[in-house]
Scaffold this motif. Structure first.
Motif, short mmCIF file in Angstrom:
data_model
loop_
_atom_site.label_atom_id
_atom_site.label_comp_id
_atom_site.label_asym_id
_atom_site.label_seq_id
_atom_site.Cartn_x
_atom_site.Cartn_y
_atom_site.Cartn_z
N PRO A 19 0.81 -1.22 0.00
CA PRO A 19 0.00 0.00 0.00
C PRO A 19 0.84 1.27 0.00
N ILE A 20 2.05 1.21 0.57
CA ILE A 20 2.92 2.39 0.55
C ILE A 20 3.26 2.75 -0.89
N ALA A 21 3.68 1.74 -1.66
CA ALA A 21 4.05 1.97 -3.06
C ALA A 21 2.86 2.42 -3.89
N ALA A 22 1.70 1.78 -3.68
CA ALA A 22 0.51 2.17 -4.42
C ALA A 22 0.16 3.63 -4.16
N GLY A 23 0.31 4.06 -2.92
CA GLY A 23 0.03 5.45 -2.58
C GLY A 23 0.98 6.42 -3.26
N ILE A 24 2.26 6.05 -3.33
CA ILE A 24 3.24 6.89 -4.02
C ILE A 24 2.87 7.07 -5.49
N VAL A 25 2.52 5.96 -6.14
CA VAL A 25 2.17 6.02 -7.56
C VAL A 25 0.92 6.86 -7.76
N MET A 26 -0.10 6.67 -6.95
CA MET A 26 -1.33 7.45 -7.09
C MET A 26 -1.08 8.94 -6.90
N ASP A 27 -0.13 9.29 -6.06
CA ASP A 27 0.16 10.70 -5.79
C ASP A 27 1.00 11.36 -6.88
N LYS A 28 1.82 10.57 -7.60
CA LYS A 28 2.81 11.16 -8.50
C LYS A 28 2.53 10.97 -9.98
N VAL A 29 1.71 9.99 -10.34
CA VAL A 29 1.54 9.66 -11.75
C VAL A 29 0.67 10.70 -12.47
N LYS A 30 1.10 11.09 -13.67
CA LYS A 30 0.29 11.92 -14.56
C LYS A 30 -0.14 11.05 -15.74
N ASN A 31 -1.26 11.39 -16.35
CA ASN A 31 -1.79 10.59 -17.45
C ASN A 31 -1.89 9.12 -17.04
N GLY A 32 -2.36 8.90 -15.81
CA GLY A 32 -2.51 7.55 -15.29
C GLY A 32 -3.94 7.08 -15.41
N VAL A 33 -4.10 5.83 -15.88
CA VAL A 33 -5.43 5.22 -15.97
C VAL A 33 -5.42 3.96 -15.12
N LEU A 34 -6.36 3.86 -14.20
CA LEU A 34 -6.41 2.77 -13.24
C LEU A 34 -7.53 1.81 -13.61
N TYR A 35 -7.19 0.51 -13.66
CA TYR A 35 -8.17 -0.53 -13.96
C TYR A 35 -8.37 -1.38 -12.72
N PRO A 36 -9.38 -1.06 -11.91
CA PRO A 36 -9.62 -1.74 -10.64
C PRO A 36 -10.50 -2.97 -10.84
N LEU A 37 -10.81 -3.63 -9.73
CA LEU A 37 -11.65 -4.83 -9.78
C LEU A 37 -13.04 -4.54 -10.37
N ASN A 38 -13.48 -3.30 -10.31
CA ASN A 38 -14.77 -2.94 -10.90
C ASN A 38 -14.90 -3.47 -12.32
N VAL A 39 -13.82 -3.33 -13.10
CA VAL A 39 -13.87 -3.79 -14.49
C VAL A 39 -13.14 -5.13 -14.67
N THR A 40 -12.03 -5.34 -13.98
CA THR A 40 -11.25 -6.55 -14.26
C THR A 40 -11.95 -7.82 -13.79
N LYS A 41 -12.86 -7.70 -12.82
CA LYS A 41 -13.62 -8.88 -12.40
C LYS A 41 -14.58 -9.34 -13.49
N GLU A 42 -14.83 -8.45 -14.48
CA GLU A 42 -15.70 -8.80 -15.61
C GLU A 42 -14.93 -9.46 -16.75
N ALA A 43 -13.63 -9.60 -16.60
CA ALA A 43 -12.79 -10.18 -17.67
C ALA A 43 -12.85 -11.70 -17.61
#
Length: 318
Positions: A172-196
């Motif tokens: 979670p530490i690393a995930a937080g760093i990425v969420m805070d610093k990334v630009k032009n970032g697109v996140l694919y969470p379980l909301n969509v990937t569970k439908e794959a």
């Protein structure tokens, strides 16, 4: 022109199928793979990637050594009941295949070489990508075209705890760093990937004709994966391929519905560890960095594309 991709991963069956999908997809050009811990340890992940590249005759793709542990340095559990002891279900890569790893700074050389042509896709724990940001700085990392990230869960249950998805929970530490610093970032969470969801019938369609060197492997590792999911979720008709969907999104963004939100990641060692948090109120309280979040997907479009790509012939130029 195919999209140039630097892939961060931790194979794992799902990651392995994502690599195969990328190698077979004429719209994707893998220029490098960063191997890290996650579903298996970093050494095994490297061997698995090297084996897949060997099978396809793609040994010119750069392999880069990623993280071996989360930023906290804590013990990392693996999941042999889902991915097998070596990460490829019943398959054991030959011991003679090891994979020659470049040093971590090769990531920054690829960013320098390709610049705005490059997309980074991270389908594993966020550790290696967070380290990339910490070493090179956000200004350098954000010179590329964008980031496609598999992780998190919003307004839907997690798959490790009631609220947390595995990649965010794993570091979670690393995930937080990425969420805070990334630009032009697109996140694919379980909301969509569970439908794959890919079914055994789709796999049978894929292996009808021998068009590429991966088809028999696809069936063996999928069958192992599906059996594991049947134990986890009785009555499930197929297996969700979270990581493959993230690569599918590169070439088929129209299959998704998105929102833009600030994302925070819970660090508490209790119920909030790894939980992805965003404000979905009509007037959200957002002051920090925002990422684009995929919340809905057309699963039929994904399934059709997956069968088409995985049953196609190997491109000599890819």
């Amino acid at each position: 022109m195919p999209q140039k991709i630097l892939l961060y991963c931790d194979p794992g069956i799902d990651d392995s199928l994502a690599i195969i999908y990328a190698l077979l997809n004429p719209e994707i050009e893998l220029v490098g793979i960063v191997t890290s811990y996650g579903n298996v340890d970093q050494e095994q992940a490297t061997q698995n990637v090297a084996y897949l590249l060997e099978l396809g005759g793609k040994k010119d793709i750069v392999l880069i050594g990623g993280a071996k542990t989360p930023l906290s340095g804590e013990f990392t559990p693996y999941y042999p009941e889902i991915h097998g002891e070596e990460g490829l279900g019943p398959i054991k890569p030959p011991a003679t295949i090891k994979g020659e790893l470049l040093n971590f700074d090769a990531i920054f050389k690829l960013i320098e070489d390709y610049g705005e042509e490059l997309i980074i896709v991270d389908v594993g724990r966020s550790t290696s990508l967070a380290i990339s940001f910490n070493l090179a700085g956000a200004e350098t990392m954000n010179t590329i075209k964008g980031f496609y990230l598999m992780g998190g869960a919003f307004l839907t249950p997690g798959n490790v705890t009631a609220g947390a998805e595995a990649n965010f929970y794993g570091d979670p530490i690393a995930a937080g760093i990425v969420m805070d610093k990334v630009k032009n970032g697109v996140l694919y969470p379980l909301n969509v990937t569970k439908e794959a969801i890919i079914t055994p019938e789709m796999i049978e369609d894929i292996i009808k004709e021998e068009n590429n060197p991966y088809q028999s492997l696809i069936k063996e590792i999928f069958d192992y994966y599906f059996e594991a999911y049947q134990k986890l979720i009785p009555g499930i008709e197929g297996s969700p391929l979270h990581d493959v969907m993230t690569l599918f999104a590169l070439t088929t963004p129209q299959a998704f519905k998105y929102v833009e939100k600030e994302v925070k990641v819970g660090l508490d060692e209790g119920n909030l560890r790894g939980v992805s948090i965003a404000d979905f109120r009509p007037k959200p309280d957002e002051k920090g960095n925002k990422v684009t979040i995929a919340l809905e997907v057309n699963p039929e479009e994904f399934a059709e594309n997956f069968v088409q790509v995985m049953s196609s012939s190997m491109s000599k130029d890819n």
